[in-house]
Scaffold this motif. Structure first.
Motif, PDB file in Angstrom:
ATOM      1  N   PRO A  47      19.754  47.710 -18.651  1.00 23.63           N
ATOM      2  CA  PRO A  47      20.408  46.400 -18.578  1.00 23.63           C
ATOM      3  C   PRO A  47      20.396  45.645 -19.913  1.00 23.63           C
ATOM      4  O   PRO A  47      21.083  44.641 -20.058  1.00 23.63           O
ATOM      5  N   ASP A  48      19.609  46.127 -20.876  1.00 22.17           N
ATOM      6  CA  ASP A  48      19.579  45.455 -22.181  1.00 22.17           C
ATOM      7  C   ASP A  48      19.169  46.411 -23.299  1.00 22.17           C
ATOM      8  O   ASP A  48      18.679  47.520 -23.050  1.00 22.17           O
ATOM      9  N   GLN A  49      19.349  45.960 -24.533  1.00 23.17           N
ATOM     10  CA  GLN A  49      19.027  46.765 -25.718  1.00 23.17           C
ATOM     11  C   GLN A  49      17.540  47.120 -25.782  1.00 23.17           C
ATOM     12  O   GLN A  49      17.172  48.197 -26.231  1.00 23.17           O
ATOM     13  N   ALA A  57       2.576  40.202 -21.293  1.00 27.14           N
ATOM     14  CA  ALA A  57       3.017  41.090 -22.382  1.00 27.14           C
ATOM     15  C   ALA A  57       4.366  40.688 -22.972  1.00 27.14           C
ATOM     16  O   ALA A  57       4.698  41.097 -24.081  1.00 27.14           O
ATOM     17  N   ARG A  58       5.143  39.894 -22.222  1.00 21.60           N
ATOM     18  CA  ARG A  58       6.446  39.499 -22.779  1.00 21.60           C
ATOM     19  C   ARG A  58       6.296  38.454 -23.879  1.00 21.60           C
ATOM     20  O   ARG A  58       7.189  38.263 -24.678  1.00 21.60           O
ATOM     21  N   GLN A  59       5.149  37.786 -23.909  1.00 19.43           N
ATOM     22  CA  GLN A  59       4.936  36.785 -24.961  1.00 19.43           C
ATOM     23  C   GLN A  59       4.195  37.450 -26.125  1.00 19.43           C
ATOM     24  O   GLN A  59       3.022  37.221 -26.350  1.00 19.43           O
ATOM     25  N   GLU A  75      24.521  45.017 -22.985  1.00 16.23           N
ATOM     26  CA  GLU A  75      24.025  44.009 -23.923  1.00 16.23           C
ATOM     27  C   GLU A  75      23.763  42.705 -23.176  1.00 16.23           C
ATOM     28  O   GLU A  75      24.683  42.051 -22.701  1.00 16.23           O
ATOM     29  N   LYS A  76      22.459  42.408 -23.024  1.00 12.84           N
ATOM     30  CA  LYS A  76      22.077  41.207 -22.282  1.00 12.84           C
ATOM     31  C   LYS A  76      21.701  40.101 -23.260  1.00 12.84           C
ATOM     32  O   LYS A  76      20.975  40.338 -24.209  1.00 12.84           O
ATOM     33  N   LYS A  77      22.221  38.898 -23.003  1.00 15.06           N
ATOM     34  CA  LYS A  77      21.826  37.759 -23.848  1.00 15.06           C
ATOM     35  C   LYS A  77      21.036  36.801 -22.969  1.00 15.06           C
ATOM     36  O   LYS A  77      21.488  36.405 -21.896  1.00 15.06           O
ATOM     37  N   ARG A  78      19.819  36.443 -23.428  1.00 15.08           N
ATOM     38  CA  ARG A  78      19.029  35.475 -22.677  1.00 15.08           C
ATOM     39  C   ARG A  78      18.907  34.189 -23.467  1.00 15.08           C
ATOM     40  O   ARG A  78      18.558  34.214 -24.650  1.00 15.08           O
ATOM     41  N   ASN A  79      19.227  33.057 -22.832  1.00 12.68           N
ATOM     42  CA  ASN A  79      19.060  31.770 -23.486  1.00 12.68           C
ATOM     43  C   ASN A  79      17.565  31.455 -23.483  1.00 12.68           C
ATOM     44  O   ASN A  79      16.945  31.321 -22.427  1.00 12.68           O
ATOM     45  N   ILE A  97       4.209  49.149 -20.995  1.00  6.57           N
ATOM     46  CA  ILE A  97       4.115  47.759 -21.447  1.00  6.57           C
ATOM     47  C   ILE A  97       5.501  47.301 -21.908  1.00  6.57           C
ATOM     48  O   ILE A  97       6.310  48.117 -22.368  1.00  6.57           O
ATOM     49  N   HIS A  98       5.774  46.020 -21.733  1.00  6.63           N
ATOM     50  CA  HIS A  98       7.097  45.485 -22.063  1.00  6.63           C
ATOM     51  C   HIS A  98       7.579  45.953 -23.437  1.00  6.63           C
ATOM     52  O   HIS A  98       8.698  46.412 -23.585  1.00  6.63           O
ATOM     53  N   SER A  99       6.693  45.832 -24.429  1.00  6.75           N
ATOM     54  CA  SER A  99       7.011  46.369 -25.751  1.00  6.75           C
ATOM     55  C   SER A  99       5.700  46.798 -26.396  1.00  6.75           C
ATOM     56  O   SER A  99       4.700  46.064 -26.327  1.00  6.75           O
ATOM     57  N   VAL A 126      17.610  51.302 -15.206  1.00  4.05           N
ATOM     58  CA  VAL A 126      16.195  51.524 -15.550  1.00  4.05           C
ATOM     59  C   VAL A 126      15.649  50.289 -16.273  1.00  4.05           C
ATOM     60  O   VAL A 126      16.246  49.818 -17.241  1.00  4.05           O
ATOM     61  N   ASP A 127      14.529  49.770 -15.776  1.00  5.87           N
ATOM     62  CA  ASP A 127      13.924  48.614 -16.447  1.00  5.87           C
ATOM     63  C   ASP A 127      12.400  48.737 -16.372  1.00  5.87           C
ATOM     64  O   ASP A 127      11.880  49.442 -15.509  1.00  5.87           O
ATOM     65  N   ASP A 128      11.705  48.059 -17.284  1.00  6.38           N
ATOM     66  CA  ASP A 128      10.243  48.106 -17.217  1.00  6.38           C
ATOM     67  C   ASP A 128       9.742  47.259 -16.059  1.00  6.38           C
ATOM     68  O   ASP A 128       8.795  47.614 -15.378  1.00  6.38           O
ATOM     69  N   MET A 129      10.412  46.119 -15.821  1.00 14.67           N
ATOM     70  CA  MET A 129       9.924  45.216 -14.781  1.00 14.67           C
ATOM     71  C   MET A 129      11.043  44.382 -14.176  1.00 14.67           C
ATOM     72  O   MET A 129      12.095  44.193 -14.789  1.00 14.67           O
ATOM     73  N   ILE A 130      10.811  43.920 -12.955  1.00 12.63           N
ATOM     74  CA  ILE A 130      11.722  42.953 -12.341  1.00 12.63           C
ATOM     75  C   ILE A 130      10.871  41.747 -11.985  1.00 12.63           C
ATOM     76  O   ILE A 130       9.866  41.873 -11.277  1.00 12.63           O
ATOM     77  N   SER A 131      11.277  40.586 -12.494  1.00 14.57           N
ATOM     78  CA  SER A 131      10.548  39.372 -12.144  1.00 14.57           C
ATOM     79  C   SER A 131      11.424  38.548 -11.200  1.00 14.57           C
ATOM     80  O   SER A 131      11.340  38.676  -9.985  1.00 14.57           O
ATOM     81  N   THR A 132      12.328  37.749 -11.733  1.00  9.56           N
ATOM     82  CA  THR A 132      13.213  36.945 -10.870  1.00  9.56           C
ATOM     83  C   THR A 132      14.376  37.782 -10.335  1.00  9.56           C
ATOM     84  O   THR A 132      15.058  37.371  -9.402  1.00  9.56           O
ATOM     85  N   GLY A 133      14.627  38.903 -10.979  1.00 10.77           N
ATOM     86  CA  GLY A 133      15.755  39.752 -10.592  1.00 10.77           C
ATOM     87  C   GLY A 133      17.017  39.427 -11.380  1.00 10.77           C
ATOM     88  O   GLY A 133      18.028  40.132 -11.262  1.00 10.77           O
ATOM     89  N   GLY A 134      16.955  38.379 -12.189  1.00 11.76           N
ATOM     90  CA  GLY A 134      18.132  37.934 -12.944  1.00 11.76           C
ATOM     91  C   GLY A 134      18.800  39.041 -13.754  1.00 11.76           C
ATOM     92  O   GLY A 134      20.026  39.207 -13.691  1.00 11.76           O
ATOM     93  N   SER A 135      18.016  39.807 -14.483  1.00 11.72           N
ATOM     94  CA  SER A 135      18.576  40.864 -15.345  1.00 11.72           C
ATOM     95  C   SER A 135      19.295  41.917 -14.502  1.00 11.72           C
ATOM     96  O   SER A 135      20.408  42.338 -14.832  1.00 11.72           O
ATOM     97  N   ILE A 136      18.653  42.338 -13.420  1.00 11.33           N
ATOM     98  CA  ILE A 136      19.240  43.381 -12.561  1.00 11.33           C
ATOM     99  C   ILE A 136      20.486  42.856 -11.847  1.00 11.33           C
ATOM    100  O   ILE A 136      21.506  43.543 -11.747  1.00 11.33           O
TER     101      ILE A 136
HETATM  102  C1  R5P Z   1      13.330  41.956 -20.322  1.00 13.50           C
HETATM  103  O1  R5P Z   1      13.537  42.156 -21.488  1.00 13.50           O
HETATM  104  C2  R5P Z   1      12.623  42.884 -19.400  1.00 13.50           C
HETATM  105  O2  R5P Z   1      12.750  44.224 -19.785  1.00 13.50           O
HETATM  106  C3  R5P Z   1      13.113  42.703 -17.979  1.00 13.50           C
HETATM  107  O3  R5P Z   1      14.468  43.100 -17.902  1.00 13.50           O
HETATM  108  C4  R5P Z   1      13.004  41.262 -17.564  1.00 13.50           C
HETATM  109  O4  R5P Z   1      11.796  40.729 -17.995  1.00 13.50           O
HETATM  110  C5  R5P Z   1      13.094  41.135 -16.064  1.00 13.50           C
HETATM  111  O5  R5P Z   1      12.979  39.776 -15.716  1.00 13.50           O
HETATM  112  P1  R5P Z   1      13.954  39.133 -14.647  1.00 13.50           P
HETATM  113  O6  R5P Z   1      13.862  39.988 -13.412  1.00 13.50           O
HETATM  114  O7  R5P Z   1      13.415  37.751 -14.431  1.00 13.50           O
HETATM  115  O8  R5P Z   1      15.320  39.132 -15.237  1.00 13.50           O
END
Ligand code: R5P
Length: 292
Positions: A167-169, A94-96, A190-194, A128-130, A218-228
């Motif tokens: 953690p982000d807009q 869903a992120r793509q 405000e999170k910036k992702r390269n 869903i992510h968006s 609060v986040d929709d998902m945690i994948s690598t944990g980078g954002s958190i």
């Molecule tokens: C990003 O916009 C999503 O809402 C999640 O914050 C992000 O996908 C989580 O991925 P990761 O844990 O790899 O930072």
């Protein structure tokens, strides 16, 4: 035979069982055999309703395997049931949902064609992510939110001057809703992702109001944990108290859970859209409400 069947995909067996009880449907399990080359052989263990079947299968890793199993179950259900609802609690890919860089493929567009082609007449997803990603679907689509379920859990904790943070807009609406039901203030980082390296960085500098307060990220998902991790490190520098994470889908890839703990997170609370150690909040009731 009930006129409603719930087909439990392997990735969502427990959630499917809970859902079937809540909506008083006949539960049909699926048996999987994996061939040496990785192909899945699926056998349904029971009879389906001629009227309506609900396939429950989250698309978490192994993503492509769980996806093909979801499509196969839908296709098989359609041979018997005139209506097939696909319940995909965690929607992988869903992120793509946009062509961020030229040449990138919008996987949500592909998935929309696949689900329809397999025979689904409706799709239900959780947080869903968006919601933008659902616009590619030409069948009926619904997104339900697990935020009220997560809030219910956090209301039981005794937190000091709690502050809800995104953690982000992109997570603004979700966080706003959490804070509203929870009854507290919220702020957005405000999170910036390269887009090439995937590295994330927190830009906001003025989060002074976090000092001495317990935080719920609060986040929709945690994948690598980078954002958190980035958000937590940033908030710890601002002298916050404890950091909790409320997320719907905890993929927690590789050693993400340990890394998040090391960064100073007290606890991760997620839902059973993805089963695992942190998935203590049940969303079957929320899904049931939209089906009945
Ligand atoms: C990003 O916009 C999503 O809402 C999640 O914050 C992000 O996908 C989580 O991925 P990761 O844990 O790899 O930072």
């Amino acid at each position: 035979m009930s006129n409603l069947s719930v087909i439990a995909g392997k990735s969502s067996e427990d959630l499917a069982r809970k859902l079937s009880k809540k909506i008083k449907a006949n539960l049909v399990k699926s048996e999987i055999r994996t061939f040496p080359d990785g192909e899945s052989k699926i056998t349904l263990k029971g009879n389906l309703s001629k009227k309506k079947s609900i396939v429950v299968q989250s698309i978490y890793p192994p993503v492509d395997t769980n996806l093909i199993q979801a499509l196969s179950l839908i296709s098989k259900a359609k041979e018997t049931s005139s209506k097939v609802i696909a319940v995909i609690p965690y929607m992988g890919y869903a992120r793509q949902d946009r062509e961020f860089l030229i040449g990138e493929i919008i996987t949500m567009k592909v998935l929309a064609k696949l689900f329809k082609g397999a025979g689904a007449s409706e799709i239900i997803v959780v947080d869903i992510h968006s919601k933008f990603g659902l616009k590619y679907f030409t069948i009926k689509s619904k997104n339900v939110t697990a935020i009220p379920d997560l809030v219910k859990y956090f209301k039981k904790l005794s937190l000091k001057k709690p502050l809800v943070i995104s953690p982000d807009q992109g997570g603004k609406e979700r966080t706003k809703e959490f804070a509203k039901i929870f009854g507290s203030e919220y702020i957005i980082l405000e999170k910036k992702r390269n887009r090439k390296t995937g590295k994330v960085q927190i830009k906001t500098k003025n989060a002074d109001e976090v000092a001495g307060r317990d935080i719920i990220l609060v986040d929709d998902m945690i994948s690598t944990g980078g954002s958190i991790i980035n958000a937590t490190q940033f908030l710890k520098k601002q002298k916050c108290r404890r950091v909790y994470v409320a997320c719907t889908h905890a993929l927690l890839m590789n050693d993400a859970a340990n890394k998040i703990k090391k960064a100073g997170v007290a606890n991760i609370i997620s839902t059973n859209t993805i089963p695992g150690k942190t998935s203590i909040v049940d969303v079957s009731n929320t899904i049931a409400k939209i089906i009945i």
